[in-house]
Design a protein around this motif. Structure first.
Motif, PDB file in Angstrom:
ATOM      1  N   LEU A 294       4.587  -6.541  -1.689  1.00 39.00           N
ATOM      2  CA  LEU A 294       3.993  -5.308  -2.204  1.00 39.00           C
ATOM      3  C   LEU A 294       2.940  -5.679  -3.245  1.00 39.00           C
ATOM      4  N   ARG A 295       1.687  -5.723  -2.822  1.00 36.76           N
ATOM      5  CA  ARG A 295       0.588  -6.139  -3.698  1.00 36.76           C
ATOM      6  C   ARG A 295      -0.173  -4.949  -4.281  1.00 36.76           C
ATOM      7  N   SER A 296      -0.112  -3.812  -3.612  1.00 37.47           N
ATOM      8  CA  SER A 296      -0.797  -2.616  -4.099  1.00 37.47           C
ATOM      9  C   SER A 296       0.052  -1.401  -3.757  1.00 37.47           C
ATOM     10  N   GLY A 297      -0.135  -0.335  -4.522  1.00 32.15           N
ATOM     11  CA  GLY A 297       0.622   0.874  -4.243  1.00 32.15           C
ATOM     12  C   GLY A 297       1.020   1.598  -5.518  1.00 32.15           C
ATOM     13  N   PHE A 298       2.036   2.443  -5.386  1.00 34.95           N
ATOM     14  CA  PHE A 298       2.461   3.299  -6.493  1.00 34.95           C
ATOM     15  C   PHE A 298       3.949   3.580  -6.342  1.00 34.95           C
ATOM     16  N   ILE A 299       4.685   3.481  -7.455  1.00 35.18           N
ATOM     17  CA  ILE A 299       6.117   3.792  -7.462  1.00 35.18           C
ATOM     18  C   ILE A 299       6.431   4.603  -8.713  1.00 35.18           C
ATOM     19  N   HIS A 300       7.090   5.728  -8.525  1.00 41.38           N
ATOM     20  CA  HIS A 300       7.693   6.463  -9.641  1.00 41.38           C
ATOM     21  C   HIS A 300       9.104   6.828  -9.201  1.00 41.38           C
TER      22      HIS A 300
ATOM     23  N   ASP B 292      -5.555  -3.498 -13.506  1.00 44.92           N
ATOM     24  CA  ASP B 292      -6.486  -4.387 -12.805  1.00 44.92           C
ATOM     25  C   ASP B 292      -6.449  -4.187 -11.292  1.00 44.92           C
ATOM     26  N   GLY B 293      -6.009  -3.001 -10.861  1.00 48.00           N
ATOM     27  CA  GLY B 293      -5.992  -2.700  -9.439  1.00 48.00           C
ATOM     28  C   GLY B 293      -4.958  -3.459  -8.642  1.00 48.00           C
ATOM     29  N   SER B 294      -4.042  -4.147  -9.316  1.00 50.90           N
ATOM     30  CA  SER B 294      -3.098  -4.997  -8.600  1.00 50.90           C
ATOM     31  C   SER B 294      -1.667  -4.686  -9.008  1.00 50.90           C
ATOM     32  N   LEU B 295      -0.868  -4.216  -8.056  1.00 49.17           N
ATOM     33  CA  LEU B 295       0.546  -4.017  -8.314  1.00 49.17           C
ATOM     34  C   LEU B 295       1.255  -5.360  -8.426  1.00 49.17           C
ATOM     35  N   ALA B 296       0.753  -6.366  -7.709  1.00 48.68           N
ATOM     36  CA  ALA B 296       1.333  -7.706  -7.783  1.00 48.68           C
ATOM     37  C   ALA B 296       1.241  -8.255  -9.199  1.00 48.68           C
ATOM     38  N   ALA B 297       0.084  -8.052  -9.854  1.00 52.76           N
ATOM     39  CA  ALA B 297      -0.079  -8.517 -11.224  1.00 52.76           C
ATOM     40  C   ALA B 297       0.854  -7.774 -12.183  1.00 52.76           C
ATOM     41  N   LEU B 298       1.026  -6.489 -11.957  1.00 51.21           N
ATOM     42  CA  LEU B 298       1.925  -5.688 -12.792  1.00 51.21           C
ATOM     43  C   LEU B 298       3.365  -6.158 -12.628  1.00 51.21           C
ATOM     44  N   ARG B 299       3.760  -6.441 -11.406  1.00 53.67           N
ATOM     45  CA  ARG B 299       5.118  -6.927 -11.157  1.00 53.67           C
ATOM     46  C   ARG B 299       5.369  -8.272 -11.819  1.00 53.67           C
TER      47      ARG B 299
ATOM     48  N   GLY C  64       0.798  -1.222   0.000  1.00 59.13           N
ATOM     49  CA  GLY C  64       0.000   0.000   0.000  1.00 59.13           C
ATOM     50  C   GLY C  64       0.830   1.271   0.000  1.00 59.13           C
ATOM     51  N   ALA C  65       2.154   1.137  -0.040  1.00 59.41           N
ATOM     52  CA  ALA C  65       3.019   2.318  -0.047  1.00 59.41           C
ATOM     53  C   ALA C  65       2.913   3.058  -1.378  1.00 59.41           C
ATOM     54  N   ARG C  66       3.075   4.361  -1.292  1.00 57.31           N
ATOM     55  CA  ARG C  66       3.075   5.203  -2.489  1.00 57.31           C
ATOM     56  C   ARG C  66       4.312   6.094  -2.419  1.00 57.31           C
ATOM     57  N   LEU C  67       5.163   6.001  -3.448  1.00 61.87           N
ATOM     58  CA  LEU C  67       6.445   6.700  -3.427  1.00 61.87           C
ATOM     59  C   LEU C  67       6.724   7.346  -4.772  1.00 61.87           C
ATOM     60  N   ARG C  68       7.127   8.618  -4.712  1.00 62.11           N
ATOM     61  CA  ARG C  68       7.638   9.332  -5.879  1.00 62.11           C
ATOM     62  C   ARG C  68       9.030   9.839  -5.507  1.00 62.11           C
ATOM     63  N   ARG C  69      10.051   9.305  -6.189  1.00 65.95           N
ATOM     64  CA  ARG C  69      11.435   9.643  -5.849  1.00 65.95           C
ATOM     65  C   ARG C  69      12.169  10.093  -7.109  1.00 65.95           C
ATOM     66  N   GLN C  70      12.986  11.133  -6.963  1.00 63.66           N
ATOM     67  CA  GLN C  70      13.757  11.608  -8.097  1.00 63.66           C
ATOM     68  C   GLN C  70      15.154  12.017  -7.654  1.00 63.66           C
ATOM     69  N   LEU C  71      16.144  11.600  -8.445  1.00 63.41           N
ATOM     70  CA  LEU C  71      17.530  11.995  -8.232  1.00 63.41           C
ATOM     71  C   LEU C  71      17.968  12.831  -9.428  1.00 63.41           C
TER      72      LEU C  71
ATOM     73  N   ALA D   5      18.561   9.835 -18.581  1.00 56.71           N
ATOM     74  CA  ALA D   5      17.209  10.005 -18.052  1.00 56.71           C
ATOM     75  C   ALA D   5      16.572   8.625 -17.973  1.00 56.71           C
ATOM     76  N   ASP D   6      16.030   8.300 -16.817  1.00 54.76           N
ATOM     77  CA  ASP D   6      15.504   6.960 -16.603  1.00 54.76           C
ATOM     78  C   ASP D   6      14.378   7.047 -15.581  1.00 54.76           C
ATOM     79  N   ALA D   7      13.345   6.223 -15.743  1.00 50.78           N
ATOM     80  CA  ALA D   7      12.254   6.230 -14.774  1.00 50.78           C
ATOM     81  C   ALA D   7      11.590   4.864 -14.731  1.00 50.78           C
ATOM     82  N   LEU D   8      11.274   4.433 -13.528  1.00 49.21           N
ATOM     83  CA  LEU D   8      10.444   3.257 -13.286  1.00 49.21           C
ATOM     84  C   LEU D   8       9.090   3.761 -12.799  1.00 49.21           C
ATOM     85  N   HIS D   9       8.017   3.306 -13.437  1.00 47.55           N
ATOM     86  CA  HIS D   9       6.678   3.743 -13.050  1.00 47.55           C
ATOM     87  C   HIS D   9       5.787   2.519 -12.902  1.00 47.55           C
ATOM     88  N   LEU D  10       5.298   2.279 -11.703  1.00 47.47           N
ATOM     89  CA  LEU D  10       4.394   1.168 -11.421  1.00 47.47           C
ATOM     90  C   LEU D  10       3.178   1.723 -10.686  1.00 47.47           C
TER      91      LEU D  10
END
Length: 295
Positions: free
Chosen positions: A166-172, A197-204, A132-139, A186-191
């Motif tokens: 980590l079954r649900s949430g947001f990562i950038h 389908d409402g599932s971060l687990a399925a996306l992973r 359920g964590a939601r993270l936006r990180r940039q370097l 320039a590089d980015a991971l976005h999940l």
């Protein structure tokens, strides 16, 4: 030079949220690197431990809040002027806890500036994401000609040893590196589970995702001699028999390593080994990372 205090950003959450910041500035005089300026705002704190002979000046960043959640913000500005040699690392793994419905992602912004001939290391320990964590990180790194940067970032997608995932949430998670004002990486991971389908687990687990991997890391060395290190680094990693998946490649002024592991502890050990090899080959430093990595 005294740096201006970073502005306090308004919180979008109805709950109390942290808005921490730190600015660390080093300069070189007579061949020695010294702290030129320091600003810190809770929950950010900086420690300056003793270092072994020959090692760059070291700063250790910690957050006194014990972790971050939705709506929390941290900003780190790390500057080394011409000829300075400095290392910024973190005291321990950063934890990103479950965000409440409607909360913005926790945000971490890191800005690194290196002057002409400066040698900078940014060795962040892993960031652990709870379900359920939601993270936006940039370097963002801005390097002058002749500057060198060794930087690491890693994410743990749930603590497997604790039975967590980590079954649900947001990562950038994004990187931007500029050299002489020109963007060279320039590089980015976005999940975002809400759009799959409402599932971060399925996306992973998707064919284009991570499969069984629960942890990954990126290591970048940016310098004039970076491409020349590709073969020596690959050779040393083969000799070390690192079990974690490690891929290395180069492009202009860059050496890029990606690490993937099914276990966070394995990833950590592989990252310690890989970063040690790169800093040894690139700058003649010890393969041993700052002591906080072994505590």
């Amino acid at each position: 030079m005294l740096l201006a205090e970073p502005a306090l950003l308004p919180s979008v959450s109805a709950h109390q949220r942290v808005n921490g910041a730190t600015r660390i500035e080093f300069s070189a005089t007579g061949g020695k690197t010294r702290l030129a300026d320091l600003y810190q705002r809770a929950p950010c704190r900086v420690l300056f431990p003793d270092i072994d002979p020959g090692e760059p000046v070291q700063a250790v960043l910690l957050t006194t809040s014990g972790g971050l959640t939705g709506g929390d913000r941290l900003r780190v500005d790390f500057a080394a002027h011409a000829g300075a040699r400095a290392t910024l690392t973190s005291q321990a793994a950063e934890k990103i806890y479950r965000a409440l419905p409607g909360d913005e992602p926790a945000r971490i912004d890191v800005c690194i500036t290196a002057g002409v001939g400066a040698h900078v290391e940014y060795l962040a320990q892993e960031t652990i994401l709870f379900d359920g964590a939601r993270l936006r990180r940039q370097l963002d790194a801005n390097l002058a000609p002749g500057a060198c940067l060794l930087a690491t970032e890693s994410l743990v997608l749930g603590r497997r040893a604790m039975g967590e995932s980590l079954r649900s949430g947001f990562i950038h998670d994004a990187w931007r590196i500029r050299r002489g004002g020109r963007l060279i990486f320039a590089d980015a991971l976005h999940l975002d589970g809400l759009h799959f389908d409402g599932s971060l687990a399925a996306l992973r687990a998707a064919p284009f995702g991570f499969g069984a991997t629960t942890a990954y890391a990126t290591l970048i060395y940016a310098a004039d001699d970076a491409p020349a290190l590709l073969t020596p680094v690959r050779t040393r990693l083969d000799e070390a028999e690192v079990s974690t998946i490690v891929h290395a490649t180069t492009r202009e002024h860059l050496l890029i390593l990606r690490l993937l592991a099914d276990d966070a502890a394995e990833l950590r050990q592989a990252l310690i080994r890989a970063a040690g090899i790169v800093r040894s080959l690139a700058a003649g430093l010890s393969e041993r990372l700052p002591q906080v990595w072994y505590c």
